[in-house]
Design an enzyme around this catalytic site. Structure first.
Site, PDB file in Angstrom:
ATOM      1  N   SER A  83      76.386  50.357  85.922  1.00 35.63           N
ATOM      2  CA  SER A  83      77.281  50.371  84.768  1.00 35.63           C
ATOM      3  C   SER A  83      77.090  49.098  83.961  1.00 35.63           C
ATOM      4  O   SER A  83      76.856  48.027  84.538  1.00 35.63           O
ATOM      5  CB  SER A  83      78.726  50.473  85.270  1.00 35.63           C
ATOM      6  N   CYS A  84      77.150  49.228  82.618  1.00 40.49           N
ATOM      7  CA  CYS A  84      77.118  48.028  81.770  1.00 40.49           C
ATOM      8  C   CYS A  84      78.250  48.169  80.760  1.00 40.49           C
ATOM      9  O   CYS A  84      79.366  48.554  81.129  1.00 40.49           O
ATOM     10  CB  CYS A  84      75.750  47.835  81.122  1.00 40.49           C
ATOM     11  N   LYS A  85      77.997  47.888  79.500  1.00 42.12           N
ATOM     12  CA  LYS A  85      79.071  48.060  78.519  1.00 42.12           C
ATOM     13  C   LYS A  85      79.077  49.476  77.957  1.00 42.12           C
ATOM     14  O   LYS A  85      80.099  50.140  77.925  1.00 42.12           O
ATOM     15  CB  LYS A  85      78.923  47.031  77.399  1.00 42.12           C
TER      16      LYS A  85
END
Ligand code: THJ
Length: 121
Positions: A83-85
């Site tokens: 997961s990132c932004k």
């Protein structure tokens, strides 16, 4: 888990993430940079490894990994969620890990942005 064999999308929905957060056998990695984590906190249930160092960290010895992240080091079959932004960087790390032979790597494409919005609902 879409049951369509080879054509699995490896993209994870918010609902699937909620399930995964309850499952100790799944490793969730928040790949954003430290500065972003300082601002928002990491995705609940995740460990934090900035995108540029994920592959290196997966090369640690099992006991070193466990000491550092308080989670077992995944093997090539373990379910890993990135997961990132907003899903771009996590997709890049997903590809990198797939090339390294990790077979079960998912991208939580909604990322922190979606997570944060859903918490407001
Ligand atoms: O986090 S992001 O790479 O999707 S902007």
């Amino acid at each position: 888990m879409d049951g369509s064999g080879d054509k699995k999308s490896f993209i994870l929905s918010y609902e699937e993430l909620l399930q995964a957060q309850k499952n100790n056998n799944v490793l969730i990695i928040d790949v954003r940079e430290q500065k972003e984590i300082n601002e928002t906190g990491k995705l609940p249930g995740s460990i934090h490894i900035p995108m540029g160092t994920v592959a290196n960290m997966l090369n640690l010895m099992d006991d070193q990994f466990k000491k550092q992240f308080e989670k077992s080091k995944p093997n090539k079959d373990s379910k890993i969620i990135l997961s990132c932004k907003s899903g771009m960087r996590s997709a890049a790390v997903q590809q990198e890990l797939q090339k390294l032979g990790y077979q079960n790597v998912y991208n939580y494409a909604g990322g922190w942005s979606e997570w944060e919005n859903k918490q407001k609902c």
